[in-house]
Design a protein around this motif. Sequence first.
Motif, short mmCIF file in Angstrom:
data_model
loop_
_atom_site.label_atom_id
_atom_site.label_comp_id
_atom_site.label_asym_id
_atom_site.label_seq_id
_atom_site.Cartn_x
_atom_site.Cartn_y
_atom_site.Cartn_z
N TRP A 10 27.25 2.17 26.22
CA TRP A 10 27.59 0.88 25.88
C TRP A 10 25.83 0.15 25.32
CZ3 TRP A 10 23.79 -3.90 27.35
CH2 TRP A 10 25.15 -4.92 26.47
N LEU A 11 25.17 0.59 26.07
CA LEU A 11 23.66 0.07 25.38
C LEU A 11 23.93 1.16 23.76
CD1 LEU A 11 20.96 0.64 28.51
CD2 LEU A 11 21.31 -1.30 27.52
N GLU A 12 24.29 2.32 23.66
CA GLU A 12 24.21 3.21 22.73
C GLU A 12 25.09 2.32 21.61
OE1 GLU A 12 24.97 7.07 20.55
OE2 GLU A 12 24.66 7.17 22.64
N ILE A 13 26.07 2.20 21.89
CA ILE A 13 27.07 1.66 21.04
C ILE A 13 27.60 -0.53 21.05
CG2 ILE A 13 29.51 1.71 20.95
CD1 ILE A 13 29.74 3.88 21.88
N PHE A 14 28.00 -0.65 22.57
CA PHE A 14 27.86 -1.88 21.86
C PHE A 14 27.02 -3.13 22.13
CE2 PHE A 14 31.44 0.02 23.57
CZ PHE A 14 32.64 0.09 22.87
N SER A 15 26.29 -1.97 22.66
CA SER A 15 25.15 -3.49 23.31
C SER A 15 24.53 -4.34 21.52
CB SER A 15 23.71 -3.23 23.50
OG SER A 15 22.66 -3.88 23.36
N LYS A 61 41.48 8.09 28.95
CA LYS A 61 41.54 9.27 29.55
C LYS A 61 40.23 10.35 30.14
CE LYS A 61 46.25 8.26 30.03
NZ LYS A 61 46.74 7.33 31.35
N ASN A 62 39.87 10.13 29.32
CA ASN A 62 38.66 10.58 29.31
C ASN A 62 37.67 9.90 30.52
OD1 ASN A 62 39.47 12.19 27.15
ND2 ASN A 62 37.45 12.34 26.87
N PRO A 63 37.01 10.82 31.25
CA PRO A 63 35.89 9.85 31.61
C PRO A 63 34.64 9.43 31.57
CG PRO A 63 35.03 12.78 32.03
CD PRO A 63 36.59 12.03 30.82
N PRO A 64 34.19 8.54 32.19
CA PRO A 64 33.18 8.05 31.74
C PRO A 64 31.88 9.27 31.13
CG PRO A 64 33.28 6.24 33.46
CD PRO A 64 34.28 7.84 33.94
N GLY A 65 30.74 8.06 30.16
CA GLY A 65 29.78 9.33 29.63
C GLY A 65 30.77 9.85 28.22
N SER A 66 32.17 10.35 28.14
CA SER A 66 32.88 11.20 27.71
C SER A 66 34.03 10.78 26.67
CB SER A 66 32.87 12.44 27.62
OG SER A 66 33.11 12.72 28.75
N ASN A 67 33.74 9.42 27.12
CA ASN A 67 35.57 8.67 26.70
C ASN A 67 34.38 8.17 25.53
OD1 ASN A 67 33.57 6.72 27.35
ND2 ASN A 67 34.74 6.94 29.56
#
Length: 323
Positions: A10-15, A61-67
């Motif tokens: 979230w900090l890298e992409i959406f913030s 369907k991917n886990p958090p951190g790789s989705n």
Amino acid sequence: MKTFVDKEDWLEIFSGYQIVAVAVQDSTTVHFCARQKIPPNEASLLFDSQIPTRVITLLTKNPPGSNCGYEELHGMTLPVVGVSRVPFPQPSGMVSSRNADGDIWPHGRGISGPLEFIKPGSYPSPRRLKCLNGFTYSVGVARSVYKRIEVSKWIKIQEGFPNVEGTTKHGFIDIDAFSDTDMYAVGGHGDVWHFDGLKWSQLDFPSNVQLGTVTCAGDGNIYISGEGGSLWVSQKSTWKSIYLGGSSILWNDALWFRDKLWLASDYQLRCWNGKELESVVHDGKSVPIYGHMDAYDGLLVVASPDYAMSFDGETWRNLVGPY
């Protein structure tokens, strides 16, 4: 409720960015378009194309951190996001620019470009990208309708439209279809048209208000929304007003999901229950989301500037939210 996108992503992409559009490719893949948050006094000094834009792909369907992943795009004017599903070369997301050439950037699931142009120099002005029966359509003002038939090849679907100078009284803003030979497009001021697979024909509509969405619904009806949030319903050509809205804005999106008509605007999410618009409630509580939405393959996703939620017919899930 735990948020699906983790804090690091979230900090890298959406913030610092706000979501302006969403498209569901399938139940495993969702695409967002986000633009940098800029104070109004600074934004007023920029052209819209100068606002940084990101296209984001979320894998459900991917886990958090790789989705979650994204691309930076430059020069995009009033972008909207859509999908391509026919395998040429494979399904992907795509984002458009409302400029003279109608720039299109395919992305996601291993796709990154190349840049396409709907119709160079012709101002196709994409207001919406809609995937119907596998093929992506672009609709814009002055009754502009284009169909993507292969990579980098868009054709204009115009047979039946009169050869007159386009104005803001003419559509289009939205398009939907029961089939390739039963398609509807709306926009402008009461501008409603039907495509039978060969040509467009104008339909009489009982109002000249600004129109915003058209939905070919699972109950066999056609629903049109317009100025004030009003609603009309039709089976073919006889239109009936079913809701007289008092809003100051149009519905952004309207779609059929789980046997209901869903509508989203910049400040509310509602369902039409056959008699009235009702708030969306889950487990006795109102669902706190609004903005833009899309649905496909059993998944509904609604995105506001800072949040996104999904619904599979049974459970609501927080996909994106600030930390």
